[in-house]
Design a protein around this motif. Structure first.
Motif, short mmCIF file in Angstrom:
data_model
loop_
_atom_site.label_atom_id
_atom_site.label_comp_id
_atom_site.label_asym_id
_atom_site.label_seq_id
_atom_site.Cartn_x
_atom_site.Cartn_y
_atom_site.Cartn_z
N TRP A 117 0.82 -1.22 0.00
CA TRP A 117 0.00 0.00 0.00
C TRP A 117 0.85 1.26 0.00
O TRP A 117 0.47 2.27 -0.61
N LEU A 163 0.21 4.04 -2.93
CA LEU A 163 -0.18 5.42 -2.62
C LEU A 163 0.92 6.42 -2.99
O LEU A 163 0.62 7.53 -3.43
N SER A 164 2.18 6.03 -2.83
CA SER A 164 3.27 6.93 -3.20
C SER A 164 3.24 7.27 -4.68
O SER A 164 3.54 8.39 -5.08
N LEU A 200 0.47 6.72 -6.78
CA LEU A 200 -0.87 7.17 -7.17
C LEU A 200 -1.15 8.62 -6.80
O LEU A 200 -1.77 9.36 -7.57
N GLN A 201 -0.71 9.05 -5.64
CA GLN A 201 -1.09 10.36 -5.10
C GLN A 201 -0.14 11.47 -5.53
O GLN A 201 0.37 12.22 -4.70
N PRO A 240 0.96 15.09 -7.11
CA PRO A 240 0.33 16.41 -7.12
C PRO A 240 -0.06 16.83 -8.54
O PRO A 240 0.52 16.33 -9.52
N THR A 286 -0.63 5.01 -13.14
CA THR A 286 -0.30 4.00 -12.15
C THR A 286 -1.08 2.72 -12.43
O THR A 286 -2.29 2.77 -12.60
#
Length: 162
Positions: free
Chosen positions: A96, A100-101, A103-104, A106, A113
């Motif tokens: 995870w 998340l690193s 996908l998220q 800025p 992804t």
């Protein structure tokens, strides 16, 4: 001829990233593979990222586990499309953290992804991107997808006898 760079944070990512390499070679797309660590070789990361477009690459696939900064850092410095592959690594929180690193990101620094350990889809997506301007690659992608369709139809026949 289009060329794709497949980079990863360490050699431990290669078993996952091999799926992208194999699928790209199956589409007859030239692939260069390298280890580029965002944390351990930042100078190499900067040089690679800033010069990838002048070195003949069309797409970059970047795989990383743990903090997974590689895809985002590459995307921050390159004008090319970057596809991030989150890798479930030994120092991972079930993957995870990597998902998340990547996908998220800025606004203004996109990274496409794929799923955790989804390097095969990263290779297919790179081929589709290249296929949007290269009809030879596009034709191979179309044949590949027809093969997927046939496999499902044949599977259904074997299950239901129709």
């Amino acid at each position: 001829m289009s060329k794709v760079a497949v980079v990863m944070g360490s050699t431990s990512d290669l078993p996952v990233m091999q799926d992208a390499i194999d699928i790209l070679k199956g589409f007859d797309i030239e692939v260069d593979v390298d280890i580029v660590s965002a944390h351990r070789t930042p100078e190499k990361l900067f040089d690679f990222s800033k010069n990838a477009h002048t070195n003949g690459y069309s797409v970059i696939i970047a795989g990383a586990g743990g903090a997974a900064h590689l895809p985002g850092m590459v995307a921050s410095m390159s004008p090319l499309p970057v596809i991030g592959v989150p890798v479930k690594s030994s120092n991972s929180i079930d993957g995870w953290d990597s998902v998340l690193s990547i996908l998220q990101m800025p606004g203004g620094v996109p990274v496409a992804t794929v799923a955790l350990n989804g390097a095969k889809n990263a290779g297919i997506l790179a081929a589709q991107i290249i296929g949007s301007s290269d009809t030879c690659v596009l034709d191979k992608v179309i044949l590949y997808k027809e093969g997927l369709k046939k496999k499902v139809i044949d599977g259904a026949k074997s299950v239901n006898g129709k």
